[in-house]
Each structure stands twice: as C-alpha cells, then as structure tokens.
Design an enzyme around this catalytic site. Sequence first.
Site, short mmCIF file in Angstrom:
data_model
loop_
_atom_site.label_atom_id
_atom_site.label_comp_id
_atom_site.label_asym_id
_atom_site.label_seq_id
_atom_site.Cartn_x
_atom_site.Cartn_y
_atom_site.Cartn_z
N THR A 137 0.87 -1.19 0.00
CA THR A 137 0.00 0.00 0.00
C THR A 137 0.91 1.24 0.00
O THR A 137 1.40 1.62 -1.04
CB THR A 137 -0.97 0.01 1.20
OG1 THR A 137 -0.23 -0.15 2.40
CG2 THR A 137 -2.00 -1.10 1.07
N THR A 179 -0.05 -9.78 12.50
CA THR A 179 0.44 -8.52 11.96
C THR A 179 -0.21 -8.23 10.63
O THR A 179 -1.15 -8.87 10.22
CB THR A 179 1.96 -8.56 11.79
OG1 THR A 179 2.37 -7.30 11.32
CG2 THR A 179 2.37 -9.63 10.79
N GLU A 205 5.33 4.04 7.89
CA GLU A 205 4.92 5.21 7.12
C GLU A 205 5.74 6.44 7.49
O GLU A 205 5.79 6.84 8.64
CB GLU A 205 3.43 5.48 7.30
CG GLU A 205 2.59 4.56 6.42
CD GLU A 205 1.10 4.75 6.58
OE1 GLU A 205 0.38 4.32 5.69
OE2 GLU A 205 0.67 5.31 7.59
#
EC number: 2.3.1.35
Lengths: 407, 407
Positions: free
Chosen positions: A156, A193, A280
């Site tokens: 992603t 996870t 991120e």
Amino acid sequence: MQSFIENETTYEVIPFTWPKGYKADGVYVGLRKNPETKDMGWLYSKVPAQAAGTYTTNQFQAAPTKLTKQTINHEHLLQAIVMNTANANSVTGQQGMVDALEMQSLAADKLGLENNLVGVASTGIIGEPLPMDLIKKGVDKLELLDNDYVTEAILTTDKHTKTISIQIDIDGKVVTITGFCKGSGMIHPKMATMLGFVVTDAKIADGALQEMLSQQVDATFNQITVDGDTSTNDMVVTMANGLAENEPIANDDSVNAQKFSTAYNAVLSQLAQDIAADGEGSTKLVEVNVEHAATHADAQKVAKAIVGSNLVKAAIFGEDANWGRIIAAIGQTSAQVDIDHTSVWLNDLPLVIDSHSADFDEVEMKASLADKKITILVDLNVGNEAGQAWGCDLTYNYVRINATYRS
Amino acid sequence: MQSFIENETTYEVIPFTWPKGYKADGVYVGLRKNPETKDMGWLYSKVPAQAAGTYTTNQFQAAPTKLTKQTINHEHLLQAIVMNTANANSVTGQQGMVDALEMQSLAADKLGLENNLVGVASTGIIGEPLPMDLIKKGVDKLELLDNDYVTEAILTTDKHTKTISIQIDIDGKVVTITGFCKGSGMIHPKMATMLGFVVTDAKIADGALQEMLSQQVDATFNQITVDGDTSTNDMVVTMANGLAENEPIANDDSVNAQKFSTAYNAVLSQLAQDIAADGEGSTKLVEVNVEHAATHADAQKVAKAIVGSNLVKAAIFGEDANWGRIIAAIGQTSAQVDIDHTSVWLNDLPLVIDSHSADFDEVEMKASLADKKITILVDLNVGNEAGQAWGCDLTYNYVRINATYRS
C-alpha cells in the site's frame, strides 16, 4: 549470498527464490492508481501444503482474514492464496464475506482446486466494497510463473517490497524458506500482523508448523509498532509443501528442528524489521533491546513501550538524545523496574547510567543519531530476562501520508 | 459572565479571580529563555486549607510530585504551593529530592509556615538538576499579590494559560472555585494528569475533597490524551480554605453537595478540554462521546482509544472523513461491540450506520471537518452506558516541536 551462524545453525540468505513446487504471479488491474505497479497476485503450490496462520485480534476482523482463518482451520492445508491491495474488504458487512468467497472461488476454479485449499488476503482502504469486476479481471490474467510480482501486489504505502529467502541443509536435503510481507501504517500487531507470507518446501510434522509460527510471531511481528494502531486485516500465513523431501521436522529439541526453527525465525525477524524500517514516513529503524528484566514479558513490554512512544519517536527523528522520554516510557509500563539503577545506551554510547545522565558528549551522540538504524539498549537491573522490539521514527511524512490517505 | 444550569445547578463562569483568602504571584528568573514570560510562581492561602491530590502512575515519579504527595498525605492540609517550569526535577536521583525539599523550605521560610504546609510542583525537561540558585532567586522575588502570573509560570510548550473561575451560591454564601493547569505534551494521564490546581474558598467536610477529586479526575483529566505518553510529573492538587463560611459540604446526595460537585466538575472538565485543545501542535479539539456501551468502563475505553489513535488524529488534521480508522480503533479495544450494528456520527453528520458507510456527502463532511472542534459520537448498540474523552489532531507541528524539544 551471506552465511549466518546462529545457535550453531548455518543458514544462507540467498537472492529471492520460490521454494520447490511454488509458482506465483502478480498483475495490474486498476485497483491502484499507478499502472506501473501490481495490485493483484497469487501464490500456488503444486501439491497441498501444510498451512498455519495467525490473525488480527481487532474485533472488526475483515472478511478475507476471517475466511482464510476458517479455510486453514478446516484441514490445516492450503494450495494457493489470492491477494489484492488498495481495498481491504473490511467493515463491508455481509457483502464483504460474499465477495471474499467469490474471490476464493474464482481462483480455485481457475486453478482446478477445491475452494477450501485457497486462502484470500486483502489490504488497503477500509469500508468500501471490493470491486469484483477488477478482481475477476485479475484472476483471469494471473498465471503460474516464477516471478516475484506477488510481493509487490500487496503493497500500500510501503516504499518497497519486503522479501527474504533462506536456505538450510537438512540431512543432505536443501530446504528453502521464502517470506514476504507488507507493512507501513496501522502497524501495532497483537497476536498477528499485517499481511505476511512464509512458504517453504520443508516437510513438517503434523501440528508443528502452527506451533512454530505462533511462538515466533510473538517475538517478531508482535514486537513491532509503527503507530499503535492494530489493523482489521492483519495475518501471517505460512505454507510447507514438503517437496524438499527431508525427514519430517517436529517442533522439538532435535538438531533438525533447531536448525529449521533458527532459519524460520531469521525470516520472520527480518520481515518484521523490514516493516518497522519502512513504517509510514519513517527515516530510521529503531531497535530496542531490554536486558536484566524480571520476566521475558516485562522485557518485551518495556521494549515495545519505547518503540511505541510518540515522543521517543519524534526525538529520534530530530536526532535529539532526549533520554528523559525513554525513561518516562519505561516508567509507564507495569514492568518491574529499579528506579535508581536503570541504564540506557544508544548505539553503544552510554546515555543513562543508574538513572542519571551519563554525561555524554552531545556532539558524538548527535553524530551517532544520524545513523539509519538506532539501537537502544536498556538494562533494568532486576533479573535475567531479555526482550526486543522494533519501530521507526515519527516524521512530518507520517502526518502527511495519513492526513491525506483517502485522497 | 456566563450562567450555566446543569443537574439543576446554576453556576456563573466569571473572569479569573482568586477565591477568598488566596494570594499568588509569578516572576521571571531565567529558567525559560524568553524574559517576557514567567517561570516561577506560588499560591498561598491565609489559613491552612484542606488539600487533596492525584499523582502520576509513572514509576519514575518526579521528586516534587513525590514530595507534594507526602506533604498532603501528612495531614491533608496545605497553605501554599511553590512552582517552576522549564525543569521537571525528574529522574534526578537523590539530589532531586534534596532540591525539592530545599525549594519547599525556601518558600516555607519566606512565608513563615511549617514545611509540611507547602507543596512543590515542577515541570519541564527531565533529567537535569534543578538550578537551585535560580529557584532561590525566584522565592526571594515572589510576593503575596492578586495577579494571575502563577498560571503562566507553569507553562512549557503550552500556547496560552488555562484558567477558569466559577461562582456558586451555597446557602446564601458566595463560593468561588478557580482552576488552572498546564498541558501540551506527554499527555496521557493515568489516575492524574499534568499540573493542575483547583482552589476554592468553600468549606468542605473532612475527607470529602479527596473523594470528589478522585472521582472527577477519572472522568475529566484521565480521559484526555495528546500523545499516549504519561509524564513523570503529573499531578492535580486542590485546596479548600473554608473562607466562604458556608456549612461544610460533604460528598453526598445533599443539594449543596450536588451544587458544589457540579461546579467543581465544570472546572475540571473545562481545564481537561483546554489541555486537549492546546495539545502540542494541535489545530483542533476532538471530543468523543460513546453511547449504548455495555459498561461505563467500556464507553470510556472506546472514547479514549479513538482520541488516542495516531491514524484518527492525522485524518482529522487532514480533514479527511476516514471512518475506517475510527472503526479500527474501536475494534482494538476489549470493549463489547456489535460488529454489525456500530454507528458513528461526526459533528452530527452520519458517517457509519450499522457498520456500513452512511453514504455521506463528501463535500458537506469536508466542510464540517474544517471546524475547530470535532465531535465524534459512537453508538455501540450493546447497552446503556456512556463515556467521553478529549484529544487533538496530530500535526506537522507536533513532530516539529518534539523533534527539537531540547534545542
């Protein structure tokens, strides 16, 4: 190729390769915006493989996660897993399960398999129905090849694929273990996870695969955090198809079991660290080692509290040796501490000795903080247990990515 | 001046004023960089006041917090509190307690009081010894005045002072309750919060003050979070000197107790919200109300999980109605949920109905998200209990402030 010796086991980290009998593929069908990427993929074993999994504890468990759990629990066998990114098929109500079942069916039909040998994994945005026309188009396009495109088809906001292949020798047979995963945000696994897949051609004794996975996930994937948020789609699935033709490996103290377990752990641990490093917006991987804790659970808890502290993470981004925040993070846990004799090192430089500033050289410390990997060692001085956790720094980019995720 | 009626109690929010018999002052001595600010202050009551407190649960409790707790527990009386900012006197070893005791002594001597009637509060950086020369200089300069400088002398990265004064009428006597606090970062109170002080001239029955404080802190200060980090110095201290000469108020169901308790709660609740709204780097206050929970504890837990989620906070900063993150935050808790019938409203606009997207108008929702206060309402559909929590958004400025705090 790199050789490692751990617990008297030698293993080789080799370039990415599928273990014997596995085929895979990845394609672009329009789920992601960028046509230069892959957004659907699959993984196939020529023969049914023993399978095991761990799954998110988020109460809003996504349909594909639920379905894969049911499928694996049926007979602990899988022969394929079909995956997509950009849409998590999560919080999508009854339609979500209908769509996950159809995705499973489409793949099973094309591969000529029973539905209950096919797992399904989705990741991406929550709450939007899976675009089944694209999923159907994807399954139509997928082939049985040797490429690694599937490792890209689950990303992603990840900056890159996360893969590892390791080979060991078990009684003269070459056993390969290959893992890949996606991480990035909403990373704070509890008992599982984000998407992770570990496949091997090893032959494993009945039941041993689930035992090994569950034990090792606790010390690897469950010890990473990016932002303290636990996803609805987390799962780690592992397959072992036995085509290496070794004697079956049990989860016991035998030499072969230790050898396999060490290599398997190296795969899980490396993938977990890759997720933390590619959190991120992150610019640094943070590893925390806790020593001399009263219990292993205490050590794990303290390690995870430090990598989970927004304040510690922001200080590391700013390359600021603000050790008071590390001490505050330790003190927030219920772990037994010696408040007068806690010590902390950063990249081997003493930061706090016996709960006092180590009077470090700020210039030297600042230079050390410029490293891409920051290692924090904590000595709790109350026992003999150790623990470990991994995380990343908190950056402007984390905020930017998550302020605008849906746009 | 604004009148409020709550639980049939009328109370007036009045401009800042000290209740009868209180004096205070604040000065600049060089602890902070900016000489236009105050960095030391005190608060004094003409007569010994009943006192109560709640304190951080962080195991590395700072020396001043420990000392004030001991002091209050001695006889539940205080007559003064001396405070400083810029240095938390935390994780400073034995010297830390020596310094806190000296700071207490200096103030007591100047005021002609016994040491055990003087509380001490420090906030600021952790791990550096308190500069006692400056503390001594500060006590020398402090006077007994009517100004509100002390409310500024406890700020760190706070953008402004946080104060409130409320008056009620108890049997014809005017009772004033005045509170002030500091917040900003490392805000995730457990059983207490950052520095908060609430003083009143009400006469309170023995023991009732601590009971009221403890009960109300749980629903106010303990329900805010800025960054999930619990400070080493958190405390809320309250004093009631009885100079309003009302009949003693017990912590019971009487009209006067209800009246006082409602006004007292309004003070604590307002201060808690002020801290959340002025969280480091924040641009928005986020209030979460949870309804139809199985238990009050569940409702509080869900509310705090939502305001505590980095992903929810970043989405709110980005004015993005990413409701999947709210659902994921709810699902991470152990609270009983109805996974098919959970609903969420944002500023009264439906966002999620029965665990499905409410098909909202993105333009209208985006406009609503531009507000400075975001209210999220969650209906868990499993019971009749409610809960509340407050937080703020996660912004570039939070990262900036915390990447460079020590510089």
